[in-house]
Design a protein around this motif. Structure first.
Motif, PDB file in Angstrom:
ATOM      1  N   ILE A  44      -2.565  22.653  -6.196  1.00  0.00           N
ATOM      2  CA  ILE A  44      -1.651  22.017  -5.673  1.00  0.00           C
ATOM      3  C   ILE A  44      -2.075  20.404  -6.075  1.00  0.00           C
ATOM      4  O   ILE A  44      -3.068  20.034  -5.574  1.00  0.00           O
ATOM      5  N   THR A  45      -1.230  19.694  -6.421  1.00  0.00           N
ATOM      6  CA  THR A  45      -1.484  18.319  -7.013  1.00  0.00           C
ATOM      7  C   THR A  45      -0.333  17.366  -6.596  1.00  0.00           C
ATOM      8  O   THR A  45       0.825  17.976  -6.206  1.00  0.00           O
ATOM      9  N   VAL A  46      -0.751  16.289  -6.347  1.00  0.00           N
ATOM     10  CA  VAL A  46       0.510  15.226  -5.835  1.00  0.00           C
ATOM     11  C   VAL A  46       1.020  14.528  -7.001  1.00  0.00           C
ATOM     12  O   VAL A  46       0.250  14.313  -7.938  1.00  0.00           O
ATOM     13  N   PRO A  47       2.301  14.498  -7.257  1.00  0.00           N
ATOM     14  CA  PRO A  47       3.043  13.754  -8.007  1.00  0.00           C
ATOM     15  C   PRO A  47       2.367  12.234  -8.420  1.00  0.00           C
ATOM     16  O   PRO A  47       1.911  11.508  -7.380  1.00  0.00           O
ATOM     17  N   GLU A  48       2.333  11.829  -9.720  1.00  0.00           N
ATOM     18  CA  GLU A  48       1.776  10.637  -9.898  1.00  0.00           C
ATOM     19  C   GLU A  48       2.524   9.428  -9.168  1.00  0.00           C
ATOM     20  O   GLU A  48       3.708   9.576  -9.468  1.00  0.00           O
ATOM     21  N   VAL A  49       2.028   8.440  -8.652  1.00  0.00           N
ATOM     22  CA  VAL A  49       2.647   7.610  -8.139  1.00  0.00           C
ATOM     23  C   VAL A  49       2.579   6.193  -9.201  1.00  0.00           C
ATOM     24  O   VAL A  49       1.446   5.671  -9.240  1.00  0.00           O
ATOM     25  N   ARG A  50       3.810   5.578  -9.493  1.00  0.00           N
ATOM     26  CA  ARG A  50       3.636   4.242 -10.321  1.00  0.00           C
ATOM     27  C   ARG A  50       4.000   3.199  -9.408  1.00  0.00           C
ATOM     28  O   ARG A  50       5.108   3.306  -8.735  1.00  0.00           O
ATOM     29  N   ILE A  51       3.569   2.214  -9.601  1.00  0.00           N
ATOM     30  CA  ILE A  51       3.924   0.948  -9.177  1.00  0.00           C
ATOM     31  C   ILE A  51       4.765  -0.040  -9.646  1.00  0.00           C
ATOM     32  O   ILE A  51       4.318  -0.229 -10.881  1.00  0.00           O
TER      33      ILE A  51
ATOM     34  N   MET B  28       1.010  -1.262  -0.083  1.00  0.00           N
ATOM     35  CA  MET B  28       0.180   0.068   0.028  1.00  0.00           C
ATOM     36  C   MET B  28       0.748   1.312   0.182  1.00  0.00           C
ATOM     37  O   MET B  28       1.953   1.542   0.776  1.00  0.00           O
ATOM     38  N   ILE B  29       0.534   2.217  -0.925  1.00  0.00           N
ATOM     39  CA  ILE B  29       1.282   3.509  -1.048  1.00  0.00           C
ATOM     40  C   ILE B  29       0.300   4.614  -0.130  1.00  0.00           C
ATOM     41  O   ILE B  29      -0.644   4.863  -0.473  1.00  0.00           O
ATOM     42  N   GLU B  30       1.125   4.933   0.802  1.00  0.00           N
ATOM     43  CA  GLU B  30       0.403   6.056   1.532  1.00  0.00           C
ATOM     44  C   GLU B  30       1.194   7.595   1.189  1.00  0.00           C
ATOM     45  O   GLU B  30       2.590   7.783   1.369  1.00  0.00           O
ATOM     46  N   LEU B  31       0.272   8.485   0.821  1.00  0.00           N
ATOM     47  CA  LEU B  31       0.703   9.647   0.563  1.00  0.00           C
ATOM     48  C   LEU B  31       0.645  10.529   1.678  1.00  0.00           C
ATOM     49  O   LEU B  31       0.047  10.276   2.620  1.00  0.00           O
ATOM     50  N   PRO B  32       1.804  11.589   1.787  1.00  0.00           N
ATOM     51  CA  PRO B  32       1.768  12.439   2.912  1.00  0.00           C
ATOM     52  C   PRO B  32       0.504  13.159   3.213  1.00  0.00           C
ATOM     53  O   PRO B  32      -0.406  13.514   2.150  1.00  0.00           O
TER      54      PRO B  32
END
Length: 57
Positions: free
Chosen positions: A50-57, A1-5
């Motif tokens: 304000i956006t969150v950078p795309e996270v790639r798995i 699981m990826i958790e964003l700040p």
């Protein structure tokens, strides 16, 4: 699981302050916490650019 700040409130924004207050009021690691984070991020994207950078798995 990826958790964003956790989002950071924009100074002077009452909506960000309200989301921060809501986040403190919910139990951690629950769907309620996720809901607050998602809604807060949507607000920040729409109102503050304000956006969150795309996270790639």
């Amino acid at each position: 699981m990826i958790e964003l700040p956790v989002p950071v409130p924009v100074p002077g924004c009452a909506t960000c302050a309200e989301f921060q207050k809501d986040l403190r009021a919910v139990e951690p690691q629950t769907s309620a916490e996720t809901d607050v984070r998602v809604l807060w991020r949507r607000h920040q994207a729409a109102e503050h650019g304000i956006t969150v950078p795309e996270v790639r798995i």
